[in-house]
Design an enzyme around this catalytic site. Structure first.
Site, PDB file in Angstrom:
ATOM      1  N   ALA A  33       0.852  -1.197   0.000  1.00 25.73           N
ATOM      2  CA  ALA A  33       0.000   0.000   0.000  1.00 25.73           C
ATOM      3  C   ALA A  33       0.882   1.238   0.000  1.00 25.73           C
ATOM      4  CB  ALA A  33      -0.941  -0.026   1.203  1.00 25.73           C
ATOM      5  N   ASN A  34       0.356   2.376   0.390  1.00 29.31           N
ATOM      6  CA  ASN A  34       1.137   3.619   0.416  1.00 29.31           C
ATOM      7  C   ASN A  34       0.582   4.529   1.501  1.00 29.31           C
ATOM      8  OD1 ASN A  34      -0.907   5.537  -0.839  1.00 29.31           O
ATOM      9  ND2 ASN A  34      -0.792   3.935  -2.389  1.00 29.31           N
ATOM     10  N   ARG A  35       1.204   5.696   1.671  1.00 24.15           N
ATOM     11  CA  ARG A  35       0.911   6.551   2.827  1.00 24.15           C
ATOM     12  C   ARG A  35      -0.234   7.546   2.602  1.00 24.15           C
ATOM     13  NH1 ARG A  35       4.921   5.426   6.317  1.00 24.15           N
ATOM     14  NH2 ARG A  35       6.968   4.955   5.419  1.00 24.15           N
TER      15      ARG A  35
END
Ligand code: CTP
Ligand code: CA
Length: 238
Positions: A33-35
């Site tokens: 995923a990512n931030r």
């Protein structure tokens, strides 16, 4: 007496907003995923709804409440987000703020991946006991496909870009490559707190215009963009 709602600037207009991160499974319990927090996209969805638009918010996993008057469709992966966006068409405007994962795992494991457990395992950071290689394949580009000319192309397609260097040239190139009408670029280089933060500095690009917006709260940027979209549909700007 019945209350007749006042006609609003985006009354009768439909707006699709993508927001948040995507999650790409590695196995049933792990993902890439990512931030992204989703905050900028939710602020835009809220601002468009406040101007009377019928808003569909296609959202990856976030911790945010659904803005008032917005229809939210929850998705997990980039492929799910792509399908949900296509199902929401036709719309008058599409705004892609989601941090869509560029890659997904080619073949996610159906069961939880196990470490090799045969021999005594004395790996260090410098000399790991084993390694694992994942094959990643490219995800569909939602903004590019919404921007492609055709009967379902929204009259206005807006993209975002997060860049760590050469903000204006990368953003100009990205706007052309994606085929979107407007692009809002922000600098996420070292020292920036865009991800999860409350404020953002936007470079606003169209085919003919480049404007640096001052650092503003994400809610204010949402309202500024919603106002600009309303002006576009009332015929004031191209
Ligand atoms: N985007 C999208 N679908 C993707 C990737 C990106 O809809 N699979 C959208 C994002 O929502 C954003 C815009 O495209 O509006 C730009 O995303 P960005 O990651 O900056 O662009 P990429 O083309 O993926 O380029 P990069 O190599 O810089 O990541
Ligand atoms: Ca990307």
């Amino acid at each position: 007496a019945e209350r007749v709602p006042a006609r609003q600037p985006l009354s009768g207009r439909s707006v699709l907003v993508t927001a948040g991160p995507t999650q790409e499974p590695i196995d049933p319990v792990r993902f890439i995923a990512n931030r992204s927090s989703g905050r900028q996209g939710y602020a835009i969805a809220a601002a468009c709804a406040a101007l009377g638009a019928e808003v569909t918010l296609v959202s990856g996993p976030t911790n945010l409440p659904c803005p008032e008057g917005v229809r939210r469709i929850d998705v997990t992966t980039a492929c799910d987000m792509d399908a949900a966006c296509k199902a929401a068409l036709p719309v008058d405007a599409a705004i892609c703020t989601a941090a869509v994962g560029d890659w997904r795992v080619a073949e996610p494991a159906l069961q939880k991946r196990k470490k090799p457990h045969e021999k005594p395992r004395t790996g260090t950071a410098a000399q790991p006991a084993s390694s694992l290689t994942l094959t990643l394949v490219e995800n569909p580009d939602i903004l590019a496909s919404l921007s492609r000319p055709g009967p379902d192309r929204p009259a206005l397609v807006v993209g975002f870009a997060a860049e760590t260097e050469a903000l204006e040239s990368h953003a100009r190139e990205k706007r052309q490559r994606k085929g979107c009408d407007w692009l809002l670029a922000n600098d996420v280089g070292a020292g920036s707190s865009v991800f999860g933060g409350d404020r953002n500095t936007i470079l606003f690009l169209t085919a003919t215009e480049t404007t640096l917006w001052p650092e503003l709260p994400k809610a204010t940027i949402g309202r500024a963009l919603a106002d600009r979209i309303a002006a576009f549909f009332s015929g004031h700007i191209a």
